[in-house]
Scaffold this motif. Structure first.
Motif, short mmCIF file in Angstrom:
data_model
loop_
_atom_site.label_atom_id
_atom_site.label_comp_id
_atom_site.label_asym_id
_atom_site.label_seq_id
_atom_site.Cartn_x
_atom_site.Cartn_y
_atom_site.Cartn_z
N MET A 1 -27.92 84.12 21.23
CA MET A 1 -26.61 84.48 21.78
C MET A 1 -25.71 83.24 21.82
N ILE A 2 -24.50 83.37 21.28
CA ILE A 2 -23.57 82.23 21.24
C ILE A 2 -22.44 82.46 22.25
N LYS A 3 -22.12 81.43 23.01
CA LYS A 3 -21.05 81.55 24.00
C LYS A 3 -19.72 81.71 23.25
N PRO A 4 -19.00 82.82 23.51
CA PRO A 4 -17.74 83.03 22.79
C PRO A 4 -16.63 82.15 23.36
N ARG A 5 -16.08 81.27 22.54
CA ARG A 5 -14.99 80.41 23.03
C ARG A 5 -14.14 79.95 21.86
N THR A 6 -12.86 79.68 22.17
CA THR A 6 -11.95 79.15 21.15
C THR A 6 -12.15 77.65 21.08
N PRO A 7 -11.78 77.04 19.94
CA PRO A 7 -11.82 75.58 19.87
C PRO A 7 -10.82 75.01 20.88
N THR A 69 -17.05 75.58 1.16
CA THR A 69 -18.48 75.30 1.22
C THR A 69 -18.92 74.49 0.00
N LEU A 72 -17.66 70.88 0.02
CA LEU A 72 -18.37 70.11 1.04
C LEU A 72 -19.71 69.62 0.49
N PHE B 45 -8.47 78.70 13.03
CA PHE B 45 -9.87 78.22 12.92
C PHE B 45 -10.67 78.62 14.16
N GLU B 46 -11.94 78.80 13.93
CA GLU B 46 -12.90 79.06 15.00
C GLU B 46 -13.94 77.94 14.94
N LEU B 47 -14.69 77.78 16.02
CA LEU B 47 -15.83 76.88 15.96
C LEU B 47 -16.80 77.40 14.89
N GLU B 49 -19.93 77.34 14.68
CA GLU B 49 -21.07 78.07 15.25
C GLU B 49 -20.70 79.49 15.63
N THR B 53 -22.42 83.19 12.51
CA THR B 53 -23.58 83.72 13.20
C THR B 53 -24.37 84.68 12.34
N GLU B 58 -22.85 80.80 5.28
CA GLU B 58 -21.50 80.44 4.90
C GLU B 58 -21.28 80.52 3.40
N LEU B 79 -22.80 70.67 9.65
CA LEU B 79 -21.54 71.31 9.28
C LEU B 79 -20.39 70.77 10.12
N PRO B 80 -19.17 70.75 9.56
CA PRO B 80 -17.99 70.39 10.37
C PRO B 80 -17.85 71.34 11.55
N GLU B 81 -17.15 70.89 12.57
CA GLU B 81 -17.04 71.65 13.82
C GLU B 81 -16.22 72.94 13.66
N LEU B 82 -15.21 72.90 12.78
CA LEU B 82 -14.27 74.02 12.67
C LEU B 82 -14.29 74.66 11.29
N ARG B 94 -15.35 87.81 18.90
CA ARG B 94 -15.35 86.64 19.80
C ARG B 94 -14.32 86.85 20.91
N HIS B 323 -23.55 89.26 18.92
CA HIS B 323 -23.86 87.83 18.87
C HIS B 323 -23.32 87.07 20.08
N TYR B 324 -22.33 87.69 20.78
CA TYR B 324 -21.62 86.94 21.82
C TYR B 324 -21.79 87.53 23.22
#
Lengths: 460, 460
Positions: A1-7, A69, A72, B45-47, B49, B53, B58, B79-82, B94, B323-324
């Motif tokens: 489970m991932i915590k849903p949050r914006t950057p 991707t 990178l 952009f989203e995180l 992670e 999911t 990716e 991976l990059p954060e965003l 999300r 997932h969230y």
């Protein structure tokens, strides 16, 4: 489970706030279009080589780079191929240069999109924010008359936004340059340094500024500093006073005189455009980006909230796209940073968040057997242009009213068995706290009248 | 000097095209709002992670990663954060999970933003494109009634877009699953493989498909294959026929029967919502994303341009945001990929590009001395809500007319010395190729009448 949050550093709104934000965006766009500006949208990313032409480089402007991707994985040397736009000016320059032969000049364009900056994390600083820009681009030359038109647009936008009284403050870089040169400060960078000190006037006081400018670093005369302090203190009150203050400046160098002539022409036309004189003034301390603007400069302040700073700024520049084309493309434009403005207005309690919803009517459902009737009522309302939500599942009426009230929906329409039989519906107007019955065929037109009245009252 | 160009794989429009595109966006938004959907915007952009999911990773979804100048310098492992959103569904999941306790369910939201995919470079494939989505999200449960409402929205949108007759094709995943299970194809992946072969029917013919499915890989009976081919060939013509075809399916497993019951309820309510029966049909070959949709599925085709494929697709899913959040959030939604649709319509010659401009009137300037008069005329027009451009510099009248004509501006307003003296202006209507004189005070209201008429005729 991932915590849903914006950057961090983004502003994400709940639907009620998003509706208020969208109304502001729509108002800005409507007024931009009203003055004949044409829409442009550019991709969120540009080629890095396009974006990073100006000196200063990517570090200062905190650019976000973009890599697929695949890219990178390749790791490549050098900068990534793509980067997110950090303003709308560089994309405009690229757009105009790229499509130069398909555009008509003077080219009036508006652009309302988000831009991206890798700002340090801080309250009220955004890494993603809306800019709402207009520019007029000329080919080879562009009359100063457009500078007046831009001011009229600022006035129209903020009048209709209805966020309080505001003043558009005017200055002219030629006037400033001429004035500073007459005080012996001839170098552009030096002028910038002097202005930076003068900017500390409010915080540090006149004595501090006088001491600094007559001190070792600057070595100016006390009289020169006083003339500068007098000059930057000029604020006009009303149209006639503005013209009188220009007269009082007397004559100077060609640059100085040209600055005065431009301001005078802008003031004349602003009046002809019907902008009330309470909405603009001269302010000789307004400088804006010194390496970029070359003539008229604007800043706009909310009279009641000077601490918010300028809510709409811009000015005249000499050449938009010298990095991309040999054509000379002078322009004049402004930008409204709506994300930050919205945030500031909300902080100041000026955004109620209890505005009416975009949903104007809700058809309640008294029992499941009447769903087809509800859907038919909704169909009629929608056909008349009324934004209508239907309760698709029966539940307690009190709950349905509570929902409509919290959601900011003005009209709740009820049609029980008895009403259906009599060919009528009951309407609850949650704004006026009234209830009335109306014939089913007349429902849409009667709600439309109410909504038109409300719109007229709100000046929309 | 840098060659000004956009990155490959984006669609950038000239102003005239942008106006046409913007009108389509506005029409879609207006209809989404008309059905009570609320606006949501999420950051571009989203995180990473958050975004990455789902299984598949990716690579498959060709994600674009985002790094600030600082992050790039650090090089970091992993991976990059965003990352840029590749659709609007993951951000919705999300958003709903993050704001679950501040939202009211069922939650109707629309979202019109661009998404990003690192597609291979190819004509008609876009790396940046608009999606225009609606979804209704329930908490724990969501009535199938909303599936009918979504279909009514599709109908409203494409009716008003006016790009030709269209048919919304309906199917139900439960019905399909029940049917395939009865043919002994019980495994979901196996069903997908069979459907992929069945999809080749048009290109390869029935014999090829029959041979493959009875062959070594599948080992189905000839009768089973024929039953499948008969089933996927079902297309209803009209409402009564659709119901009759459901009746003709008889009884089967619980899943099968439930699929039939859901389709029947959707058809009933679609009728109650006033959607004309020519606009929808059953099509048992429609499958959509097999691992995602669980009930109703939709595809929409332009009757005259089947080769364009589905212009609006979607369906019912079991759980949006597993997932969230632990909450069960079933939903139903659709998406219109407007960038691709616009491109295809343009390729098919269905977007004229000669539409009227957003600028409705142009005030010509006969000589510089009359500028103040022009500005006053423009002010009156704008105050009446008419988008008006002013010629700010005198030049040959023929040039001004040519400009207005090319720009798609309908009205040119002229006020020479003689007209000013008589308190009138001359209007040239470039659409109707007429010229008339009108009193200065009546100009705005008379143009408004003409524009309202045109709007009414265009059905806007």
């Amino acid at each position: 489970m991932i915590k849903p949050r914006t950057p961090p550093g983004v502003m994400e709104l709940l639907p009620r706030e998003q509706i208020a934000f969208q109304r502001m965006l729509d108002t800005i766009r409507r007024n931009y279009e009203r003055f004949g500006f044409l829409p442009v949208e550019t991709p969120v990313f540009e080629l890095s080589e396009t974006l990073l032409t100006k000196s200063g480089g990517e570090t200062e402007r905190q650019v976000y780079f973009v890599q697929s991707t695949g890219a990178l994985a390749k790791e490549g040397e050098g900068l990534p191929e793509l980067a997110l736009r950090f303003d709308l000016t560089v994309p405009l320059a690229r757009y105009v240069a790229e499509h130069e032969h398909e555009l008509t000049f003077p080219f009036r364009r508006y652009q309302i999109q988000r831009v991206y900056r890798g700002e340090r994390q801080q309250r009220g600083r955004f890494r993603e924010f809306y800019q709402c820009d207009i520019d007029v681009i000329g080919k080879d030359a562009l009359s100063v008359r457009f500078d007046a038109e831009i001011l009229a647009v600022i006035h129209a936008v903020f009048s209709e936004l209805g966020i309080g009284d505001f003043t558009i403050q005017l200055n002219n870089r030629k006037l400033m340059r001429g004035f500073f040169e007459a005080q012996g400060v001839t170098d552009g960078e030096q002028q910038a340094l002097v202005l930076r000190e003068v900017d500390k006037l409010d915080k540090r006081g006149a004595d501090y500024v006088r001491e600094t400018l007559t001190g070792e670093g600057f070595g100016m005369s006390a009289e020169g500093v006083d003339r500068i302090l007098d000059f930057v203190a000029v604020r006009s009150t009303g149209h006639a006073d503005a013209l009188a203050r220009l007269d009082a400046l007397g004559q100077g160098s060609d640059t100085f005189n040209q600055g005065i002539a431009e301001l005078r022409e802008v003031l004349d036309l602003v009046k002809a455009l019907g902008v009330p004189e309470s909405a603009y003034c001269l302010n000789f301390s307004i400088a804006r980006g010194l390496d970029y603007y070359t003539g008229t400069v604007y800043e706009t302040q909310l009279d009641g909230y000077p601490q918010i700073g300028s809510i709409c700024s811009g000015g005249r520049y000499e050449d938009l796209a010298s990095h991309y084309t040999k054509s000379k493309l002078p322009g004049v434009g402004i930008s409204i940073g709506l994300t930050r403005l919205f945030w500031q207005l909300r902080e100041a309690g000026l955004i109620a968040g209890s505005d009416e919803s975009s949903v104007q009517a809700m058809v309640a459902l008294m029992d499941d057997g009447q769903l087809a009737g509800s859907l038919d009522i909704a169909r009629r309302l929608r056909a008349a242009g009324i934004n209508t939500e239907v309760q698709m599942e029966g539940r307690k009426l009190a709950k349905q009213f509570q929902y409509a009230s919290r959601a900011g929906i003005r009209f709740v329409v009820l049609a029980g068995e008895d009403e259906l039989a009599r060919g009528v519906v009951t309407v609850k107007d949650l704004l006026r706290e009234q209830q009335f019955e109306v014939k089913r065929e007349e429902l849409a037109s009667s709600l439309k009248v109410e909504l038109e009245q409300a719109r007229a009252l709100a000046g929309r």
